[in-house]
Enzyme design. Structure first.
Site, PDB file in Angstrom:
ATOM      1  N   HIS A   1       0.824  -1.204   0.000  1.00  0.00           N
ATOM      2  CA  HIS A   1       0.000   0.000   0.000  1.00  0.00           C
ATOM      3  C   HIS A   1       0.859   1.254   0.000  1.00  0.00           C
ATOM      4  O   HIS A   1       1.908   1.314   0.650  1.00  0.00           O
ATOM      5  CB  HIS A   1      -0.938   0.011   1.207  1.00  0.00           C
ATOM      6  CG  HIS A   1      -2.159   0.841   0.976  1.00  0.00           C
ATOM      7  ND1 HIS A   1      -2.157   2.219   1.064  1.00  0.00           N
ATOM      8  CD2 HIS A   1      -3.418   0.489   0.613  1.00  0.00           C
ATOM      9  CE1 HIS A   1      -3.363   2.671   0.781  1.00  0.00           C
ATOM     10  NE2 HIS A   1      -4.152   1.653   0.502  1.00  0.00           N
ATOM     11  N   HIS A   2       0.395   2.258  -0.755  1.00  0.00           N
ATOM     12  CA  HIS A   2       1.136   3.520  -0.859  1.00  0.00           C
ATOM     13  C   HIS A   2       1.208   4.242   0.490  1.00  0.00           C
ATOM     14  O   HIS A   2       2.060   5.118   0.692  1.00  0.00           O
ATOM     15  CB  HIS A   2       0.462   4.424  -1.896  1.00  0.00           C
ATOM     16  CG  HIS A   2       1.414   5.286  -2.655  1.00  0.00           C
ATOM     17  ND1 HIS A   2       2.557   5.814  -2.091  1.00  0.00           N
ATOM     18  CD2 HIS A   2       1.400   5.733  -3.944  1.00  0.00           C
ATOM     19  CE1 HIS A   2       3.203   6.534  -2.994  1.00  0.00           C
ATOM     20  NE2 HIS A   2       2.526   6.501  -4.125  1.00  0.00           N
ATOM     21  N   SER A   3       0.333   3.926   1.417  1.00  0.00           N
ATOM     22  CA  SER A   3       0.412   4.529   2.746  1.00  0.00           C
ATOM     23  C   SER A   3       1.656   4.069   3.496  1.00  0.00           C
ATOM     24  O   SER A   3       2.055   4.685   4.482  1.00  0.00           O
ATOM     25  CB  SER A   3      -0.836   4.182   3.566  1.00  0.00           C
ATOM     26  OG  SER A   3      -0.974   2.778   3.709  1.00  0.00           O
TER      27      SER A   3
END
Length: 477
Positions: A138-140
């Site tokens: 995930h980009h988070s």
């Protein structure tokens, strides 16, 4: 327990019914001279061994009640490495087209937020006995730079790799209670007035430059026209309409190509440019040709968003997002390839100068200030009203992430290429990301399946554009 920054958490809001918030990569491996077989068991063992070096691989999200503060990464008490490492096999003949289609399908599927936000697939059956490892996270949790840093932890400099040691037993910390998270959120809320003053001061200082970015979109939203000559051709104006600047679906197309870095440098040296200038010119030429094919070439240049890493030495080895962005005019309206290259260079210089006037950390400060519940509501309104595809702030993302310049190995198999697989959202249904490795540039193109069904054509145009530039560099007019 580590709290996400506002920018990290903002990537969680990317996920809607039609978009996902993860990024990924496809490693192409040659196992011919590997000292041991790289199968699912070996890859799972390797990931279990390296997981203690990358704590986020064993952490999941914990949200603050009522969305009053940013969520936290906490240990997953039910961590199961076998859930995250999987295998599939391509049917014969195992072509690049088959691999691209399989990656597109895997990339379309959202990650399970109840577990650590990553998956890894060992893909066998490729032509020539090669293997592929597709990973998404995930980009988070990562940006381009931290993703490259994470990859170095998994890679080795020799086929034999580091000395193998059994992974220590994982003893997760207990999850924090809702009461504890609410107490922390109360403390954070108490500091927001001071944060508001600080952010207002920063925004006030950078208002002239921020205004130059925002004005075209305010005018468009209010229905105001623009006069000829108002926008310099090398400075980004209002993004024109293209077929891929529409509402997206959850389905994806993926394409990949590799080009010689020596060829790119030949062009760079002949015309006095940079490698990134050549990448931008290649992208402009490829997209221009595709738009002509679809009778959709705008008269004005497209606008590209170029991510910019803002990592300092203190945050160089940390995960999460330390990134800003600049907007650059992409000269798709220019027919001459050399002039396109020159315009791309000039546009990049202008974009860098504009970006330099914006205080570092402005995006991070603003996103840290806004409570997640407010950000999520604002995002829902933007998606529901179609604002992002009615007045797109830019047409596409073009990102260049440097990779290792030495031979590296994964589980004993030599890494031949690493193709990035990025994100598309409403209004920006097409993305070009490039990674360098082993004397080549590796392009990964991702797009909405319905908006860019023939994405492989654009990938071919990228190669053709470089070949044309090389010919002109070797035989200038």
């Amino acid at each position: 327990m580590k709290q996400l920054s506002g920018l990290d958490a903002a990537f969680l809001t990317l996920e809607t019914h039609n978009s996902t918030g993860h990024v990924g990569g496809v490693c192409i491996l040659d196992p011919t001279e590997a000292p041991r077989v790289l199968d699912l068991a070996a890859l799972t063992s390797l990931m279990a061994e390296r997981a203690p070096l990358i704590p986020i691989l064993r952490q999941r999200l914990k949200f603050v009640p009522l969305g009053l503060d940013q969520p936290y990464w906490i240990d997953d008490e039910f961590f199961d490495i076998e859930f995250h490492v999987r295998e599939i096999c391509l049917p014969a003949p195992g072509s690049d087209a088959q691999l691209a289609e399989q990656v597109a399908r895997l990339h379309s599927r959202p990650l399970d937020r109840r577990r650590p936000l990553w998956e890894m697939y060992l893909i066998s059956g490729l032509a020539g006995g090669k293997l592929a490892v597709y990973t998404k996270m995930h980009h988070s949790a990562i940006d381009g730079a931290s993703g490259a840093e994470l990859l170095t932890v998994l890679l080795d400099l020799t086929p034999e790799g580091k000395p193998r040691t059994p992974a220590p037993a994982f003893t997760p910390e207990s999850a924090p209670s809702s009461t504890k998270l609410l107490a922390r959120a109360a403390g954070s809320l108490a500091k927001r007035p001071l944060g508001a003053v600080r952010i207002a001061t920063i925004v006030g200082r950078s208002l002239p430059m921020v205004g130059s970015y925002v004005t075209p979109y305010v005018d468009a939203a209010l229905g105001r026209g623009s006069n000829d000559g108002d926008v310099i051709s090398t400075a980004p104006g209002l993004a024109p309409r293209t077929p891929f600047n529409e509402e997206i679906t959850l389905h994806r197309r993926f394409a990949f190509r590799s080009v010689s870095l020596d060829d790119v440098k030949t062009v760079k040296n002949a015309f006095g440019m940079s490698v990134n200038d050549v990448v931008m010119a290649m992208s402009a030429g490829a997209v221009r040709n595709w738009l002509i094919d679809h009778d959709a070439l705008p008269e004005s240049p497209l606008v590209a968003m170029v991510p910019v890493s803002v990592r300092d030495e203190a945050s160089k080895s940390s995960l999460g997002n330390k990134v800003s962005a600049m907007l650059a005019s992409l000269p798709t309206n220019v027919s001459d390839p050399v002039v396109r290259l020159t315009r791309a260079h000039t546009a990049t210089v202008v974009a860098k100068a504009q970006h330099a006037t914006i205080p570092p950390g402005l995006i991070e400060n603003v996103t840290d200030f806004a409570p997640p519940a407010l950000v999520a509501r604002a995002a829902r309104v933007a998606f529901a009203t179609g604002l992002l595809h009615r007045i797109p702030p830019y047409n596409l993302v073009i990102s260049n992430v440097p990779g290792p310049n030495v031979d590296v190995f994964l589980g004993g198999a030599k890494l031949l290429a690493n193709y990035p697989v990025s994100v598309v959202t409403d209004g920006q249904g097409f993305n070009i990301t490039v990674n360098s490795l082993g004397g080549e540039l590796h392009f990964g193109l991702i797009g909405c399946r319905e908006l860019v069904p023939d994405i492989d054509v654009i990938a071919t145009y990228l190669v053709d554009e470089l070949a044309l530039l090389v010919k002109l560099a070797q035989d200038p007019r």
